[in-house]
Structures are given as structure tokens and as C-alpha cells.
Motif scaffolding. Structure first.
Motif, PDB file in Angstrom:
ATOM      1  N   MET A 109      13.516  -8.652  13.028  1.00  0.00           N
ATOM      2  CA  MET A 109      14.386  -8.809  11.825  1.00  0.00           C
ATOM      3  C   MET A 109      15.077 -10.031  11.949  1.00  0.00           C
ATOM      4  N   GLN A 110      15.188 -10.706  12.916  1.00  0.00           N
ATOM      5  CA  GLN A 110      15.755 -11.949  13.360  1.00  0.00           C
ATOM      6  C   GLN A 110      15.161 -13.092  12.391  1.00  0.00           C
ATOM      7  N   HIS A 111      14.007 -13.099  12.079  1.00  0.00           N
ATOM      8  CA  HIS A 111      13.191 -13.900  11.368  1.00  0.00           C
ATOM      9  C   HIS A 111      13.356 -13.667   9.889  1.00  0.00           C
ATOM     10  N   SER A 112      13.499 -14.793   9.310  1.00  0.00           N
ATOM     11  CA  SER A 112      14.009 -14.705   7.923  1.00  0.00           C
ATOM     12  C   SER A 112      12.586 -13.943   7.137  1.00  0.00           C
ATOM     13  N   ILE A 139       0.793  -1.156   0.026  1.00  0.00           N
ATOM     14  CA  ILE A 139       0.020  -0.033   0.117  1.00  0.00           C
ATOM     15  C   ILE A 139       0.771   1.068  -0.163  1.00  0.00           C
ATOM     16  N   ALA A 140       1.960   1.225   0.935  1.00  0.00           N
ATOM     17  CA  ALA A 140       2.768   2.540   0.998  1.00  0.00           C
ATOM     18  C   ALA A 140       4.130   1.954   0.871  1.00  0.00           C
ATOM     19  N   PRO A 141       4.944   1.795   0.077  1.00  0.00           N
ATOM     20  CA  PRO A 141       6.340   1.550   0.049  1.00  0.00           C
ATOM     21  C   PRO A 141       7.282   2.010   1.069  1.00  0.00           C
ATOM     22  N   LYS A 142       6.911   3.439   1.646  1.00  0.00           N
ATOM     23  CA  LYS A 142       7.779   3.921   2.730  1.00  0.00           C
ATOM     24  C   LYS A 142       7.855   3.030   3.630  1.00  0.00           C
ATOM     25  N   ASN A 143       6.910   2.261   4.071  1.00  0.00           N
ATOM     26  CA  ASN A 143       6.664   1.248   5.257  1.00  0.00           C
ATOM     27  C   ASN A 143       8.009   0.291   5.354  1.00  0.00           C
ATOM     28  N   ARG A 144       8.614  -0.084   4.386  1.00  0.00           N
ATOM     29  CA  ARG A 144       9.742  -0.912   4.300  1.00  0.00           C
ATOM     30  C   ARG A 144      10.709  -0.038   5.170  1.00  0.00           C
ATOM     31  N   VAL A 145      11.337   1.177   4.761  1.00  0.00           N
ATOM     32  CA  VAL A 145      12.194   1.817   5.260  1.00  0.00           C
ATOM     33  C   VAL A 145      11.752   2.055   6.806  1.00  0.00           C
ATOM     34  N   ALA A 146      10.716   2.645   7.128  1.00  0.00           N
ATOM     35  CA  ALA A 146      10.214   2.691   8.523  1.00  0.00           C
ATOM     36  C   ALA A 146      10.070   1.678   9.243  1.00  0.00           C
ATOM     37  N   ALA A 147       9.714   0.418   8.913  1.00  0.00           N
ATOM     38  CA  ALA A 147       9.871  -0.661   9.335  1.00  0.00           C
ATOM     39  C   ALA A 147      11.337  -1.201   9.896  1.00  0.00           C
ATOM     40  N   HIS A 148      12.247  -1.011   8.646  1.00  0.00           N
ATOM     41  CA  HIS A 148      13.714  -1.191   8.998  1.00  0.00           C
ATOM     42  C   HIS A 148      14.335  -0.400   9.998  1.00  0.00           C
ATOM     43  N   ASN A 149      14.168   0.778  10.040  1.00  0.00           N
ATOM     44  CA  ASN A 149      14.707   1.758  11.077  1.00  0.00           C
ATOM     45  C   ASN A 149      13.497   1.914  12.517  1.00  0.00           C
ATOM     46  N   ASP A 150      12.816   1.060  12.442  1.00  0.00           N
ATOM     47  CA  ASP A 150      11.658   1.056  13.646  1.00  0.00           C
ATOM     48  C   ASP A 150      12.490   0.071  14.883  1.00  0.00           C
ATOM     49  N   PRO A 151      12.879   0.633  15.772  1.00  0.00           N
ATOM     50  CA  PRO A 151      13.471  -0.306  16.671  1.00  0.00           C
ATOM     51  C   PRO A 151      12.335  -1.580  17.299  1.00  0.00           C
TER      52      PRO A 151
END
Length: 179
Positions: free
Chosen positions: A166-169, A148-160
Motif C-alpha cells: 500500500m506504500q505504492h500509489s 471480478i469480486a468487489p469484496k477483494n478491495r476490502v480484503a486486500a485493504h485489511n490483509d497484512p
């Protein structure tokens, strides 16, 4: 003078009967049960029990029951909020998640999705499902949030909050692919 032939033995004390232990009255039992429910935050049950404790001969118990009954009514009124929109349900879900009521948060987010297929709801649902160790469900909702919103990839990647997930494949692959 005549001597008495009786020897003085140990002094005998009059024994008193043991005080009778009275069983708590029905009014006291209702009040005690109501207080237990009140402390367990089951205000609906406590309300009924306090109403039962109003009836009875001990005025002090009746007064305390009345005061607690009012508190139950206030708390119940506060808890009956209307959640009509996806945003209301989302905000309520966030508050539940912050209190670590993950099951309640998930239910709120799922209801929100029935109103609106919003990226931010999928994002939050992915997080709560991950925290509940449903990695497949978390990955599915995170994938939808990114669609829906590709910006969520970066947001989740940087979200503590997503760091542990992120340990899960399945999550790692979603966040590291196509950057």
C-alpha cells in the motif's frame, strides 16, 4: 684390548617412504558428486550419479549409493504431481509462495489463470508480483480481482500481506478508491 677410533655420531633412523596418497576411485568420485547433488536437492542428477556409483569394487560405497538412490527415487516420485485444474495450480502456488519461491508461485498462478479467470488467483498473483517488486503487474491483477469480486478491495485493504504494497500509489489508489 684395542680401542675403537670411531666416534659415535648421531643415531641414524631408517626413513620410511611417505605413504602414497591414492586418488579416489571413479566409484568414490561418482558417490561424492551424487552426495553433493543430493544435498543441493537436485534429485534427478543425484539419481544418475548414484547409479554410476553402484558400479565399482567397494561394496560399502555401492550399498550407500543404493540406499541414497532409493531416497532419490522416492523424492522424485513425490515431486511429480499432476496439477490439472486452476485450483490445483492455485494451491500449489500458495505453497510455493509460503516457501518464498516467488518465481515458482507466479508461474503456478499464471498457469491457473489459463484454466480459470478466478478472482482469488488474480488476488494471489497480485500479492506475489508485489513481493517481487512488479508493482504495475501487481496493480493490474489486483484491479482484475476487484472487478471480478468487489469484496477483494476490502480484503486486500485489511490483509497484512498487502500492507507493505500500500506504500505504492497504484495499489493504494485501488484500495482506497470507491470504498
Amino acid at each position: 684390548m684395542q680401542k675403537s677410533n670411531t666416534k659415535a655420531g648421531p643415531a641414524k633412523f631408517a626413513t620410511r617412504p611417505a605413504p602414497s596418497v591414492q586418488e579416489p576411485s571413479a566409484q568414490q568420485k561418482s558417490f561424492d558428486a551424487a552426495m553433493q547433488s543430493f544435498h543441493m536437492r537436485d534429485f534427478a542428477k543425484a539419481k544418475q550419479q548414484f547409479e554410476a556409483a553402484l558400479e565399482g569394487p567397494v561394496k560399502e560405497i555401492g550399498y550407500a549409493a543404493k540406499q541414497h538412490l532409493l531416497m532419490c527415487q522416492q523424492r522424485l516420485a513425490r515431486n511429480t504431481m499432476k496439477l490439472d485444474t486452476a485450483e490445483d495450480l492455485y494451491n500449489y502456488g500458495i505453497s510455493q509462495m509460503n516457501k518464498r519461491d516467488l518465481e515458482g508461485a507466479q508461474a503456478s498462478f499464471e498457469k491457473a489463470l489459463k484454466h480459470d479467470d478466478a478472482d482469488y488467483v488474480h488476488y494471489a498473483l497480485a500479492l506475489v508480483m508485489g513481493l517481487r517488486h512488479d508493482i504495475a503487474g501487481a496493480a493490474a491483477h489486483l484491479k482484475r480481482a476487484i472487478e471480478i469480486a468487489p469484496k477483494n478491495r476490502v480484503a486486500a485493504h485489511n490483509d497484512p500481506d498487502f500492507a507493505e504494497l500500500m506504500q505504492h500509489s497504484p495499489i493504494r489508489e485501488l484500495l482506497l478508491n470507491s470504498q
